[in-house]
Design a protein around this motif. Structure first.
Motif, PDB file in Angstrom:
ATOM      1  N   THR A  49     111.214  50.952  92.366  1.00 11.88           N
ATOM      2  CA  THR A  49     110.578  51.984  91.546  1.00 11.88           C
ATOM      3  C   THR A  49     109.695  51.356  90.468  1.00 11.88           C
ATOM      4  OG1 THR A  49     112.381  53.553  91.916  1.00 11.88           O
ATOM      5  CG2 THR A  49     111.023  53.900  89.967  1.00 11.88           C
TER       6      THR A  49
ATOM      7  N   ASP B 145     101.189  66.706  89.479  1.00 13.79           N
ATOM      8  CA  ASP B 145     102.501  66.205  89.896  1.00 13.79           C
ATOM      9  C   ASP B 145     102.306  64.855  90.603  1.00 13.79           C
ATOM     10  OD1 ASP B 145     104.959  65.707  91.032  1.00 13.79           O
ATOM     11  OD2 ASP B 145     105.235  67.707  91.862  1.00 13.79           O
TER      12      ASP B 145
ATOM     13  N   ARG C  87     104.900  62.751  91.643  1.00 13.03           N
ATOM     14  CA  ARG C  87     106.074  62.260  92.364  1.00 13.03           C
ATOM     15  C   ARG C  87     105.675  61.625  93.691  1.00 13.03           C
ATOM     16  NH1 ARG C  87     110.837  66.359  93.892  1.00 13.03           N
ATOM     17  NH2 ARG C  87     111.487  65.999  91.734  1.00 13.03           N
ATOM     18  N   ASP C  88     104.784  62.286  94.410  1.00 16.11           N
ATOM     19  CA  ASP C  88     104.381  61.759  95.721  1.00 16.11           C
ATOM     20  C   ASP C  88     103.690  60.403  95.590  1.00 16.11           C
ATOM     21  OD1 ASP C  88     105.439  63.974  96.923  1.00 16.11           O
ATOM     22  OD2 ASP C  88     103.515  64.978  97.266  1.00 16.11           O
TER      23      ASP C  88
ATOM     24  N   GLU D 241     106.326  57.789  95.477  1.00 20.19           N
ATOM     25  CA  GLU D 241     106.993  57.628  96.771  1.00 20.19           C
ATOM     26  C   GLU D 241     106.105  56.860  97.743  1.00 20.19           C
ATOM     27  OE1 GLU D 241     108.254  61.458  98.120  1.00 20.19           O
ATOM     28  OE2 GLU D 241     109.906  61.582  96.674  1.00 20.19           O
TER      29      GLU D 241
END
Length: 478
Positions: free
Chosen positions: A417, A460, A462-463, A466
């Motif tokens: 991460t 957003d 988040r993707d 990932e």
């Protein structure tokens, strides 16, 4: 087909864990058979722990060497609790145990080896839970595996059950740290890829910030006087195409005479981790192919050896060292992320934001990175400092290598991460600056990162993280 005949290496364990088929050579089966016959003879001549005696604090209790004793031992030791471990970890355990048993020191019935081979190749696995191991033997996991092989516990797929095991196979089979070792092999594999990916991510940040390449020069490497620095500096030099001259200057003029530690101390910090990872890989390689059962049968000397080699102090310390070394790289990753967000260094808006004044850009990505750093630090608490007294004082210490590998697994996820956060920022900086890279490895890395969204508006993300995490495995091979 991966051969597990006592000489398997770490990569073989990983390949089997990932679904590869295993094969035990006939020669190994024959050698194990000879050892089995020797141990049957010796057990009639001398007392043997766990075979003619009880175990733990019951080691002085004489028992009859029969099928019932072995079954009682397996059933009583098949105790674990907590969440189920993933299939990959269970397969790694089975691969290690099968490879160890081929070294012919346990005295186990050779039929057990073929049964384990079939369990792996049919993917009919035991269910293994998280809590039972303390670094002196993964007894619960392996006893549960034995009961699964005998059909007393369900497997995850169709499995032809064996007949009941006698005491000549019961304790020998479970006397191993195969689960801890197998999980360590998977950790080493994952961290090896992330270690290489870290150099690519660093190089992208370095180029975006016009770092001073003299930190990568041979003179700087010699001055560090520490293992691993040369390896890391060479990786970065190749990615940035910095000449290996005395000053290490490249065609791109540096923006500063001296950079912040995030750019300047990377070879030293990352080098410490690279070295610690190498130490861990070496120790894992040693123990995945050696007979450590207690008792151990010395075939050449035709003797029974009672010992404590199962005490995984060295593996636990290597895991702790690797976890600590990884955690100390975290602050420099955070430093570079801070640099990517700083207008004085990029010439761009704060947090590489676009759109309306006050847009947040990558502000919260930095918060996510800080959270991952906290997890890295928590996972670095040395498990080797722990101890416990068990079995009425018969076992007065534990290495807790099994806990150290759990912490290493947590560290892998956190480090992935953390690097992903830096990667997102480095790519955004290079794009916003319109940097055109020449053909070469760093340009290859940037082209791989084209999978990251190009929309820099507040949204957003988040993707994005990932996608970046998945890209790290590919970047490891640039």
């Amino acid at each position: 087909m991966i051969e597990l005949g006592g000489s398997a290496v770490l990569a073989d364990v990983v390949a089997v864990a990932d679904g590869g088929r295993a094969r035990v050579p006939d020669a190994a089966i024959e050698e194990v058979g000879r050892a089995h016959e020797l141990t049957r003879r010796l057990s009639a001549e001398v007392p043997i722990y766990g075979r003619t005696t009880g175990v733990g604090a019951n080691k002085s209790a004489a028992v009859v060497d029969d099928d019932a004793h072995g079954l009682r031992l397996l059933r009583s030791h098949a105790v674990d609790a907590g969440p189920e471990l993933p299939e990959r970890a269970v397969r790694a355990m089975l691969a290690v145990r099968l490879n160890q048993l081929c070294t012919a020191g346990s005295g186990v019935d050779p039929a057990v080896l073929r049964a384990l081979e079939g369990m792996l190749n049919g993917n009919a696995l035991p269910t293994v839970r998280a809590h039972a191991s303390i670094g002196t033997g993964d007894l619960g996991a392996l006893a549960g595996t034995a009961l699964t092989l005998m059909g007393e516990r369900p497997a995850t797929g169709p499995l032809e059950p064996m007949g009941p095991w006698s005491s000549d196979s019961a304790l020998p089979f479970i006397s191993s740290n195969a689960l801890t070792i197998g999980r360590t092999c998977l950790v080493v594999d994952a961290l090896g890829r992330l270690d290489r990916a870290a150099a690519a991510v660093y190089a992208l940040s370095f180029r975006g910030l016009d770092g001073n390449p003299s930190v990568l020069s041979p003179a700087a490497v010699r001055a560090a006087a520490a293992p691993g620095v040369d390896v890391v500096a060479e990786r970065a030099r190749r990615l940035l195409e910095v000449p290996a001259g005395p000053t290490g200057q490249s065609a791109v003029p540096p923006a500063r005479i001296q950079d912040a530690f995030g750019l300047r101390a990377f070879p030293i910090s990352q080098g410490a981790f690279t070295h610690a990872l190498g130490v861990l890989a070496e120790q894992a390689g040693r123990v995945l192919g050696v007979a450590q059962e207690n008792p151990l049968f010395d075939l050449a000397g035709e003797a029974v050896v009672h010992h404590g080699a199962f005490h995984q102090a060295a593996l636990g310390l290597a895991l702790d060292g690797c976890n600590l070394a990884l955690a100390q790289t975290g602050p420099l990753v955070m430093s570079r992320i801070g640099m990517l967000n700083e207008p004085a260094l990029t010439g761009l808006r704060p947090f590489l934001a676009t759109g309306q004044v006050g847009a947040s850009g990558l502000m919260m990505v930095e918060y996510v990175a800080a959270s991952a750093l906290g997890e890295l630090r928590a996972a670095a608490q040395p498990a080797s400092l722990g101890t416990v007294v068990l079995s009425r004082g018969a076992e007065e210490d534990a290495s807790f290598a099994s806990q150290a590998v759990v912490q290493a697994e947590r560290a892998v996820a956190a480090y992935r991460t953390l690097l992903a956060c830096e990667l997102v920022g480095a790519v955004r900086l290079l794009r916003q600056r319109g940097v055109v890279l020449p053909a070469g490895p760093l340009n290859d890395a940037l082209e791989l990162a084209a999978a990251l969204p190009a929309d820099d508006a507040d949204r957003d993300q988040r993707d994005d993280l990932e996608i970046a995490q998945k890209l790290l495995d590919a970047l490891a091979w640039v």
